[in-house]
Design a protein around this motif. Structure first.
Motif, PDB file in Angstrom:
ATOM      1  N   HIS A 212       0.838  -1.194   0.000  1.00 23.44           N
ATOM      2  CA  HIS A 212       0.000   0.000   0.000  1.00 23.44           C
ATOM      3  C   HIS A 212       0.880   1.255   0.000  1.00 23.44           C
ATOM      4  N   PHE A 213       1.944   1.208   0.794  1.00 26.69           N
ATOM      5  CA  PHE A 213       2.884   2.322   0.874  1.00 26.69           C
ATOM      6  C   PHE A 213       3.539   2.570  -0.485  1.00 26.69           C
ATOM      7  N   TYR A 214       4.046   1.508  -1.104  1.00 25.86           N
ATOM      8  CA  TYR A 214       4.738   1.669  -2.379  1.00 25.86           C
ATOM      9  C   TYR A 214       3.778   2.058  -3.505  1.00 25.86           C
ATOM     10  N   ALA A 215       2.560   1.524  -3.489  1.00 30.59           N
ATOM     11  CA  ALA A 215       1.582   1.906  -4.508  1.00 30.59           C
ATOM     12  C   ALA A 215       1.273   3.398  -4.416  1.00 30.59           C
ATOM     13  N   GLY A 216       1.108   3.879  -3.185  1.00 27.60           N
ATOM     14  CA  GLY A 216       0.865   5.303  -3.013  1.00 27.60           C
ATOM     15  C   GLY A 216       2.044   6.143  -3.460  1.00 27.60           C
ATOM     16  N   LEU A 217       3.246   5.683  -3.153  1.00 29.68           N
ATOM     17  CA  LEU A 217       4.453   6.405  -3.552  1.00 29.68           C
ATOM     18  C   LEU A 217       4.549   6.504  -5.067  1.00 29.68           C
ATOM     19  N   LEU A 218       4.140   5.430  -5.761  1.00 30.94           N
ATOM     20  CA  LEU A 218       4.261   5.391  -7.218  1.00 30.94           C
ATOM     21  C   LEU A 218       3.207   6.237  -7.929  1.00 30.94           C
ATOM     22  N   VAL A 219       1.968   6.176  -7.477  1.00 30.90           N
ATOM     23  CA  VAL A 219       0.896   6.742  -8.299  1.00 30.90           C
ATOM     24  C   VAL A 219       0.182   7.958  -7.720  1.00 30.90           C
ATOM     25  N   LEU A 220       0.313   8.222  -6.412  1.00 27.53           N
ATOM     26  CA  LEU A 220      -0.448   9.345  -5.862  1.00 27.53           C
ATOM     27  C   LEU A 220      -0.103  10.684  -6.505  1.00 27.53           C
ATOM     28  N   PRO A 221       1.166  10.969  -6.842  1.00 27.51           N
ATOM     29  CA  PRO A 221       1.425  12.240  -7.534  1.00 27.51           C
ATOM     30  C   PRO A 221       0.656  12.359  -8.848  1.00 27.51           C
ATOM     31  N   VAL A 222       0.625  11.267  -9.631  1.00 30.37           N
ATOM     32  CA  VAL A 222      -0.103  11.291 -10.905  1.00 30.37           C
ATOM     33  C   VAL A 222      -1.604  11.347 -10.648  1.00 30.37           C
ATOM     34  N   LEU A 223      -2.079  10.575  -9.663  1.00 31.57           N
ATOM     35  CA  LEU A 223      -3.500  10.595  -9.340  1.00 31.57           C
ATOM     36  C   LEU A 223      -3.946  11.992  -8.887  1.00 31.57           C
ATOM     37  N   CYS A 224      -3.105  12.676  -8.142  1.00 33.85           N
ATOM     38  CA  CYS A 224      -3.453  14.031  -7.715  1.00 33.85           C
ATOM     39  C   CYS A 224      -3.589  14.957  -8.915  1.00 33.85           C
ATOM     40  N   LEU A 225      -2.685  14.824  -9.885  1.00 34.81           N
ATOM     41  CA  LEU A 225      -2.785  15.623 -11.105  1.00 34.81           C
ATOM     42  C   LEU A 225      -4.078  15.308 -11.848  1.00 34.81           C
ATOM     43  N   MET A 226      -4.393  14.018 -11.981  1.00 37.14           N
ATOM     44  CA  MET A 226      -5.604  13.618 -12.697  1.00 37.14           C
ATOM     45  C   MET A 226      -6.857  14.031 -11.932  1.00 37.14           C
ATOM     46  N   ALA A 227      -6.808  13.998 -10.595  1.00 39.14           N
ATOM     47  CA  ALA A 227      -7.955  14.425  -9.794  1.00 39.14           C
ATOM     48  C   ALA A 227      -8.191  15.922  -9.939  1.00 39.14           C
ATOM     49  N   LEU A 228      -7.107  16.701  -9.947  1.00 37.99           N
ATOM     50  CA  LEU A 228      -7.241  18.150 -10.088  1.00 37.99           C
ATOM     51  C   LEU A 228      -7.829  18.507 -11.451  1.00 37.99           C
ATOM     52  N   THR A 229      -7.265  17.944 -12.520  1.00 38.86           N
ATOM     53  CA  THR A 229      -7.764  18.253 -13.863  1.00 38.86           C
ATOM     54  C   THR A 229      -9.160  17.670 -14.083  1.00 38.86           C
ATOM     55  N   GLY A 230      -9.425  16.497 -13.494  1.00 39.89           N
ATOM     56  CA  GLY A 230     -10.756  15.916 -13.607  1.00 39.89           C
ATOM     57  C   GLY A 230     -11.798  16.784 -12.924  1.00 39.89           C
ATOM     58  N   ALA A 231     -11.453  17.334 -11.763  1.00 40.66           N
ATOM     59  CA  ALA A 231     -12.378  18.214 -11.056  1.00 40.66           C
ATOM     60  C   ALA A 231     -12.672  19.460 -11.880  1.00 40.66           C
ATOM     61  N   LEU A 232     -11.647  20.000 -12.528  1.00 38.70           N
ATOM     62  CA  LEU A 232     -11.867  21.167 -13.392  1.00 38.70           C
ATOM     63  C   LEU A 232     -12.751  20.810 -14.578  1.00 38.70           C
ATOM     64  N   TYR A 233     -12.529  19.628 -15.158  1.00 40.05           N
ATOM     65  CA  TYR A 233     -13.275  19.246 -16.356  1.00 40.05           C
ATOM     66  C   TYR A 233     -14.756  18.999 -16.052  1.00 40.05           C
ATOM     67  N   LEU A 234     -15.075  18.707 -14.805  1.00 43.91           N
ATOM     68  CA  LEU A 234     -16.481  18.575 -14.434  1.00 43.91           C
ATOM     69  C   LEU A 234     -17.248  19.872 -14.678  1.00 43.91           C
ATOM     70  N   PHE A 235     -16.529  20.989 -14.702  1.00 41.66           N
ATOM     71  CA  PHE A 235     -17.141  22.295 -14.921  1.00 41.66           C
ATOM     72  C   PHE A 235     -16.782  22.842 -16.308  1.00 41.66           C
ATOM     73  N   LYS A 236     -16.672  21.941 -17.257  1.00 42.97           N
ATOM     74  CA  LYS A 236     -16.279  22.299 -18.625  1.00 42.97           C
ATOM     75  C   LYS A 236     -17.207  23.365 -19.216  1.00 42.97           C
ATOM     76  N   ASP A 237     -18.505  23.167 -19.107  1.00 39.86           N
ATOM     77  CA  ASP A 237     -19.449  24.104 -19.715  1.00 39.86           C
ATOM     78  C   ASP A 237     -19.293  25.505 -19.131  1.00 39.86           C
ATOM     79  N   GLU A 238     -19.134  25.574 -17.812  1.00 41.10           N
ATOM     80  CA  GLU A 238     -18.992  26.879 -17.174  1.00 41.10           C
ATOM     81  C   GLU A 238     -17.675  27.542 -17.561  1.00 41.10           C
ATOM     82  N   ILE A 239     -16.605  26.768 -17.643  1.00 37.94           N
ATOM     83  CA  ILE A 239     -15.301  27.329 -18.028  1.00 37.94           C
ATOM     84  C   ILE A 239     -15.339  27.798 -19.473  1.00 37.94           C
TER      85      ILE A 239
END
Length: 449
Positions: free
Chosen positions: A20-47
């Motif tokens: 669990h520790f190593y999986a988080g170390l490997l992918v959480l930085p990328v997941l955070c990027l995808m979560a941030l951009t995904g959250a923005l894309y949820l408001f595509k029409d408004e943007i």
């Protein structure tokens, strides 16, 4: 995760915790990027509405000019060829046209549909296209789809191992709620991490799985299986022709995953001369296709125009294939899709937060926020239990306990996901080799010391 002292933790618990520790170390930085951009894309029409406002707001008129004048104005204004046209659903909005310049760059142009005045152009897709490209990791190049699949598989490993670690095991505190401990204490962050994972884990797993249709290996394999079983796109109408795989320049816009790349012959009269778009739009009006919709203008004169309705709910999906002569070649709707295609289209619509209105959007937004909260709380937990010195090739991962039963516990959680996602399986083999090498180096260093 976990408050019990190391000496009373089971070997299986420590082994799963380690992965669990190593999986988080490997992918959480990328997941955070995808979560941030995904959250923005949820408001595509408004943007898009905010970014396009200077170009898109017009005064409503009485009668549209010829659509062929729209394309002529955009072609001259940008200096390229119009490849698709988005017809708005409001009378006070401009027409959007995608123009491909000779150097291959695409621009989004805006034209007043009443007088064909060219209003300006922006980079193709505007801000939300950049967000989308970042979210899909396409900005890194052709390896993006492989990386997405690896990250997705490891994210599911994070969820699965997190559930294993969360399981109460006669522990009542910090299971369903966060204990009233000060934020400076590690149990507080452990509870935040565990409780957030409990309530958001299913949403995160759903986002991961439904974001995989375009992945390089898994996506192609599932798509092939759906096609082989006849549960994908419907057969082309007998009166039209077999489906044709459109070349890159002729890929229909806005048709969704099921009909992506599908084209039809335009029929006996395939000339795209003067009045071509006007004739097609007249045919669209006759079919009463609700606006907004996007018309793809093929570069191959033998192909039909593709007209895709822009929808929020998948049940409203509808795509028309119309020849340059105005003849309807096919009218494809959601209820014609196979079971596999319906499932994928539904998953994508829910993933993008459109299928069930505002509650759908905010549940997906909650999943994106939870990814960041899990990452922050995970870092805080590690910081409070980090080794006294990080200079001896130690990151503070739980020790790897020996024994076949321990390895079986880890493989029971990890191996099924590695089989389902081949690229994750390949990366798992690399991770195991690196872990083995690191332990070997540390043991040799300890012996010499």
């Amino acid at each position: 995760m976990g408050d019990p002292k190391p000496h009373i933790l089971s070997g299986a618990y420590r082994a799963v915790w380690r992965w669990h520790f190593y999986a988080g170390l490997l992918v959480l930085p990328v997941l955070c990027l995808m979560a941030l951009t995904g959250a923005l894309y949820l408001f595509k029409d408004e943007i898009d509405a905010a970014v396009y406002r200077p170009y898109e707001r017009i005064e409503a008129g009485q009668q549209w000019a010829s659509p062929d004048r729209w394309t002529a104005a955009a072609s001259v204004g940008v200096g390229g060829r119009v490849i698709n046209v988005r017809v708005p659903d409001r009378p006070d909005r401009a027409v959007r046209l995608t123009v491909r310049r000779p150097d291959g760059e695409q621009r989004t142009a805006f034209v007043n549909p009443y007088d064909s005045q060219y209003l300006g152009a922006v980079r193709y897709g505007g801000v939300t296209e950049i967000v989308k490209q970042t979210h899909s990791l396409a900005i890194i190049g052709p390896w993006a789809n492989l990386l997405v699949e690896i990250v997705a598989g490891w994210a599911l490993i994070l969820v699965a191992t997190g559930v294993f670690l969360w399981w109460p095991r006669k522990r009542e505190a910090g299971v369903l709620t966060v204990r009233a401990t000060p934020p400076s204490a590690r149990p507080f962050w452990r509870d935040v991490h565990a409780v957030t994972g409990l309530y958001a884990g299913a949403v995160i797993a759903f986002l991961v799985v439904t974001g995989m249709p375009w992945s390089a290996v898994w996506g192609d394999r599932v798509l092939g299986l759906i096609r082989e079983t006849g549960s994908g796109r419907p057969p082309a109408p007998a009166a039209a022709s077999p489906w044709i795989h459109a070349e890159h320049d002729d890929h229909p816009a806005g048709v969704g995953w099921t009909m992506e790349g599908a084209a039809l012959h335009g029929g006996p009269d395939s000339s795209h001369g003067a009045g071509g778009l006007a004739t097609v739009l007249a045919a669209v009006e006759a079919e009463t296709l609700p606006r907004p919709f996007t018309v793809t203008i093929p570069t191959d004169p033998s192909l039909a125009y593709t007209v895709a309705r822009e929808v929020k709910q998948v049940e409203d999906t509808r795509t028309l294939y119309i020849g340059a002569d105005g003849g309807l070649r096919a009218d494809i709707r959601y209820d014609q899709f196979g079971l596999g295609a319906k499932a994928f289209e539904w998953g994508i619509a829910v993933h993008q937060g459109t299928q069930y209105g505002w509650i759908n959007r905010y549940i997906m937004l909650g999943g994106c926020i939870a990814v960041w909260l899990l990452a922050i709380s995970g870092v805080m937990m590690w910081w409070k239990r980090r080794p006294p010195s990080l200079s001896h090739r130690r990151l503070g991962a739980p020790t790897a306990p020996p024994g076949p039963r321990v390895r079986a516990a880890v493989l029971g959680v990890v191996l099924p996901l590695a089989i389902i996602y081949p690229m994750t399986g390949a990366s798992l083999i690399v991770a195991l080799a690196l872990d083995r090498l690191a332990r070997l180096i540390r043991s040799r260093t300890a012996i010499r010391a």
